[in-house]
Write a protein that holds these residues in place. Structure first.
Motif, mmCIF file in Angstrom:
data_model
loop_
_atom_site.group_PDB
_atom_site.id
_atom_site.type_symbol
_atom_site.label_atom_id
_atom_site.label_comp_id
_atom_site.label_asym_id
_atom_site.label_seq_id
_atom_site.Cartn_x
_atom_site.Cartn_y
_atom_site.Cartn_z
ATOM 1 N N TRP A 307 0.869 -1.181 0.000
ATOM 2 C CA TRP A 307 0.000 0.000 0.000
ATOM 3 C C TRP A 307 0.901 1.225 0.000
ATOM 4 N N ILE A 308 0.523 2.246 -0.776
ATOM 5 C CA ILE A 308 1.285 3.505 -0.807
ATOM 6 C C ILE A 308 0.342 4.648 -0.459
ATOM 7 N N GLY A 309 0.757 5.521 0.416
ATOM 8 C CA GLY A 309 -0.091 6.669 0.744
ATOM 9 C C GLY A 309 0.481 7.495 1.883
ATOM 10 N N LYS A 310 -0.268 8.522 2.255
ATOM 11 C CA LYS A 310 0.178 9.434 3.318
ATOM 12 C C LYS A 310 -0.261 8.897 4.676
ATOM 13 N N THR A 311 0.625 9.091 5.657
ATOM 14 C CA THR A 311 0.412 8.523 6.987
ATOM 15 C C THR A 311 0.789 9.522 8.076
ATOM 16 N N ILE A 312 0.470 9.154 9.307
ATOM 17 C CA ILE A 312 1.003 9.858 10.479
ATOM 18 C C ILE A 312 1.612 8.788 11.371
ATOM 19 N N ILE A 313 2.847 9.015 11.819
ATOM 20 C CA ILE A 313 3.557 8.021 12.623
ATOM 21 C C ILE A 313 3.993 8.618 13.961
ATOM 22 N N HIS A 314 4.462 7.751 14.840
ATOM 23 C CA HIS A 314 5.021 8.164 16.128
ATOM 24 C C HIS A 314 6.197 7.231 16.408
ATOM 25 N N SER A 315 7.418 7.735 16.230
ATOM 26 C CA SER A 315 8.600 6.887 16.413
ATOM 27 C C SER A 315 8.784 6.550 17.895
ATOM 28 N N ASP A 316 8.938 5.242 18.174
ATOM 29 C CA ASP A 316 9.096 4.777 19.554
ATOM 30 C C ASP A 316 10.544 4.802 20.026
ATOM 31 N N HIS A 317 11.493 4.783 19.065
ATOM 32 C CA HIS A 317 12.890 4.675 19.483
ATOM 33 C C HIS A 317 13.809 5.180 18.376
ATOM 34 N N ARG A 318 14.929 5.739 18.802
ATOM 35 C CA ARG A 318 15.955 6.159 17.845
ATOM 36 C C ARG A 318 17.192 5.293 18.051
ATOM 37 N N PHE A 319 17.500 4.431 17.063
ATOM 38 C CA PHE A 319 18.706 3.613 17.099
ATOM 39 C C PHE A 319 19.820 4.286 16.303
ATOM 40 N N THR A 320 21.055 4.159 16.779
ATOM 41 C CA THR A 320 22.205 4.435 15.918
ATOM 42 C C THR A 320 22.530 3.126 15.199
ATOM 43 N N TYR A 321 23.306 3.216 14.114
ATOM 44 C CA TYR A 321 23.714 1.996 13.408
ATOM 45 C C TYR A 321 24.464 1.049 14.351
ATOM 46 N N GLU A 322 25.294 1.639 15.209
ATOM 47 C CA GLU A 322 26.101 0.826 16.126
ATOM 48 C C GLU A 322 25.212 0.072 17.117
ATOM 49 N N GLU A 323 24.172 0.745 17.631
ATOM 50 C CA GLU A 323 23.257 0.093 18.582
ATOM 51 C C GLU A 323 22.498 -1.048 17.913
ATOM 52 N N ALA A 324 22.007 -0.804 16.700
ATOM 53 C CA ALA A 324 21.273 -1.851 15.974
ATOM 54 C C ALA A 324 22.199 -3.027 15.660
ATOM 55 N N GLN A 325 23.455 -2.727 15.305
ATOM 56 C CA GLN A 325 24.416 -3.784 14.997
ATOM 57 C C GLN A 325 24.703 -4.647 16.226
#
Length: 699
Positions: A307-325
């Motif tokens: 599905w493609i379209g406009k949305t509203i989101i709420h980010s729960d967390h901000r990862f750095t690349y190092e944290e995700a790795q």
């Protein structure tokens, strides 16, 4: 027949009245002050004398009127009648102030007139201050008029150098007041009426994965498991087009810049911080407006529907690349299960992509560790790990899906003009010498089809992993490839192996992504308006992208030189990264800093000749070879910040002495490679960067 008659008539008209001929091109001004207008598709450029510039400056796109017939060289003279587009409006230099007025003298290699500054527009500058000035008015046959927009701290050489690089490449450093005012008027709050128009996914787990020092977050990923055991994965992109509307001052400024520029110590943004770092940045724990592609996928990475379209989101967390790795490697941490699922699917998508013809080139990037004054105190090698690939694969999936979706829609029985990101198949003229060189290492190429070439490239890249020739073959292979560009003519993306591809995922930092969002929304609403100027916008975006890359490369080189100043006289191990008739380039293994070993510095050892076909220099007496990819020891002998140039000297180690003795030819035998030189000594690899004396261009 009708077309031929028209063409003939046009040619006759042109011959009879050359004075009425107008051509559009780019003005290239030499150090001597002479100008040459370079016109696409025309063999000869047009000579323009400084008296006929009519307010045009170096790099400007101009309309030129031809005057008289061509000279014996075939070049015609002309006069600039109109400046279509300014490359640069802001300049660095110093002010000279008298009692009633002031003048600004630009510090540039290309001659340009002094700029008149009314005293009321000095903005605190005093006599001989170093400043940045913006041209605000320029009538023909008069001096340009400007205003001081910043007084430069003469002691901060790093700040000066970075700003100078940006200005030289046509990137303004400051946003005009009307643009800033427009951005400040945009509302902070998201109204209920706007939310009602969008798919609300604020309750679904969503997070961002970005570099540790990122301030603008273009993209977020959401994930949840469905009852049928499929995964719903959303790629959510900042809805910049909601805030930046066509024909506004914000839009015009974003178009002119076309891209953000990322230098070692700063970002020169496409959009004001109010948008890039606040309203549109997908920061954690804030509601944000987004444009999304949401996929239903199996655990094996098969897309069942989207599905493609406009949305509203709420980010729960901000990862750095190092944290995700770390979560991927240790299998523990916040949202570990979801990160693992995303990583597993991303790796499957990656594998499928290469299986279908994508080329697996890898390039090394460096990051500088800077002190509080921007001085480099360390160099780190950027590695592409699974966390990077996780984000990359889902962004590629979103970009490809959007391009496929729009590419198959017809308007008036024709495809909709759309800014595709395309990458052409390899040029056979560039490919043939590379293939001959690769054959010497046992690699053969099937050139029967573009797909076969891609398979051959991937096989070679796989076979050379960890071998001495890996670096040279990877670098030369990349140089045989065409450059990716923006265009409305979809020829596919060869390097990625996609039939349809566009840039949808970074509208905060790339203008083509904003165009993609607008056209996509028109398609979704079935309110298509064909943009007849879209190809010109694509061309402009490609040109600005190249200018940004030039700025970034030059800034990195500046930092390399600045860093290596601390190591003058010291020796390092390096790898030969390019060869030319005047010397060879070496990249240090430890720092990835590249410098030139001049052929003059080798004269005490031997007389070296360039063998272009083998990318090497060969000693006539000793037979000593310097080839791309060879390991050598060098000494740092000079680090010139003004020229952004490192000079190295080759160090004759005990091993090198033994090698020279072993490889010395029998007396009387011809010098190695001589029979293959054919009397020509052109540059190989990095040779195109040979320093040259300033000459008149395009003779």
């Amino acid at each position: 027949m009708k077309t031929k008659k028209k063409k003939k008539k046009k040619e006759e008209s042109s011959k009879s009245n050359n004075n009425s001929s107008l051509l559009t091109g780019r003005l290239d001004v030499t150090r001597s002050g002479m100008g040459f207008v370079i016109v696409d598709g025309r063999e000869q450029d047009v000579l323009v004398r400084p008296s006929d510039f009519n307010t045009a400056l170096h790099g400007d796109t101009v309309r030129v009127k031809l005057a008289g017939g061509p000279s014996r060289s075939g070049r015609q003279q002309g006069e600039v009648v109109d400046v279509v587009d300014r490359k640069q409006m802001e300049f660095m230099g110093h002010v000279e102030i008298s009692q009633s007025f002031a003048f600004f003298i630009a510090e540039t290699e290309k001659p340009m007139p002094d700029i008149y500054i009314p005293l009321a527009r000095l903005n605190g500058a005093v006599n001989n201050d170093k400043v940045i000035v913006r041209i605000i008015e320029w009538e023909k046959n008069k001096k340009p008029q400007g205003e001081v927009i910043q007084v430069i701290d003469k002691g901060d050489t790093n700040d000066q150098a970075m700003k100078e690089l940006l200005l030289e490449n046509g990137f303004p450093i400051f946003f005009p007041e009307n643009v800033l005012e427009e951005s400040e008027r945009l509302p902070d709050q998201i109204g209920a009426a706007e939310i009602a128009k969008r798919k609300d996914i604020r309750e679904i787990l969503t997070f961002t994965i970005d570099p540790v020092d990122a301030k603008d977050f273009d993209d977020a990923i959401s994930i949840r498991q469905l009852k049928n055991d499929h995964w719903e994965i959303g790629v959510h992109i900042a809805d910049v087009s909601h805030y930046v509307e066509p024909e506004t001052a914000l839009d015009k400024e974003a178009y002119d810049r076309a891209t953000s520029v990322y230098l070692p110590d700063r970002v020169n943004p496409m959009l004001p911080e109010r948008i890039s770092n606040e309203l549109c940045s997908l920061r954690p724990h804030e509601d944000k407006l987004t444009f999304s592609t949401i996929f239903q996928m199996t655990a094996k990475g098969e897309v069942k529907q989207y599905w493609i379209g406009k949305t509203i989101i709420h980010s729960d967390h901000r990862f750095t690349y190092e944290e995700a790795q770390e979560i991927i490697e240790k299998k523990e941490g916040p949202y570990q299960k979801e990160i693992e699922v995303l990583n597993d699917i991303a790796q499957r998508l990656r594998k499928q992509r290469f299986k279908k013809g994508a080329i697996n080139f890898s390039s090394t990037e460096v990051r500088f560790k800077l002190d509080e004054k921007g001085k480099p105190i360390g160099i780190m090698i950027k590695e592409s790990k699974e966390s990077h690939q996780l984000v990359e694969e889902f962004m590629l999936l979103a970009n490809r899906t959007v391009a496929e979706n729009v590419g198959k829609i017809k308007f008036n029985k024709k495809p909709i003009p759309f800014p595709y990101r395309v990458h052409d198949t390899p040029d056979k003229e560039k490919l043939l010498p590379f293939m001959e060189f690769a054959k010497k290492y046992g690699h053969t190429f099937d050139v029967s089809t573009p797909q076969a070439i891609a398979v051959s490239f991937n096989q070679m890249l796989k076979d050379v992993q960890g071998r001495p020739e890996q670096h040279v073959l990877e670098q030369l292979g990349i140089r045989t490839m065409a450059k990716a560009i923006y265009t409305t003519e979809n020829i596919g993306h060869y390097g990625l192996g996609f039939e349809y591809y566009c840039h949808f995922t970074s509208p905060i930092r790339r203008y083509p992504d904003v165009l993609v969002h607008r056209i996509l929304q028109e398609c979704l609403e079935d309110k298509i308006e064909v943009d007849k100027k879209l190809e010109a916008k694509c061309r402009h975006s490609s040109e600005r992208e190249r200018a940004a890359m030039d700025s970034e490369r030059a800034a990195n080189k500046y930092k390399q030189v600045e860093y290596m100043q601390a190591f003058l006289g010291e020796e390092f191990e390096g790898v030969i990264s390019g060869v030319a008739s005047f010397g060879f380039w070496v990249e240090t293994v430890e720092h990835k800093c590249e410098g030139l070993v001049s052929i003059n510095s080798l004269l005490e050892y031997d007389d070296f000749r360039h063998v272009e076909s083998d990318y090497m220099l060969v000693g006539r007496r000793s037979g000593r070879m310097f080839r791309m990819g060879d390991k050598v020891t060098i000494k740092v002998v000079a680090a010139n910040l003004t020229k952004r140039q490192l000079d190295y000297e080759w160090v004759l180690t005990a091993d090198a002495k033994a090698q020279m003795a072993a490889s010395a030819p029998d007396p009387g035998s011809p010098a190695p490679g001589k029979e293959r030189q054919g009397g020509k000594e052109r540059a190989s690899g990095r040779g195109k960067e040979r320093p040259k004396r300033e000459k008149k261009k395009k003779k």
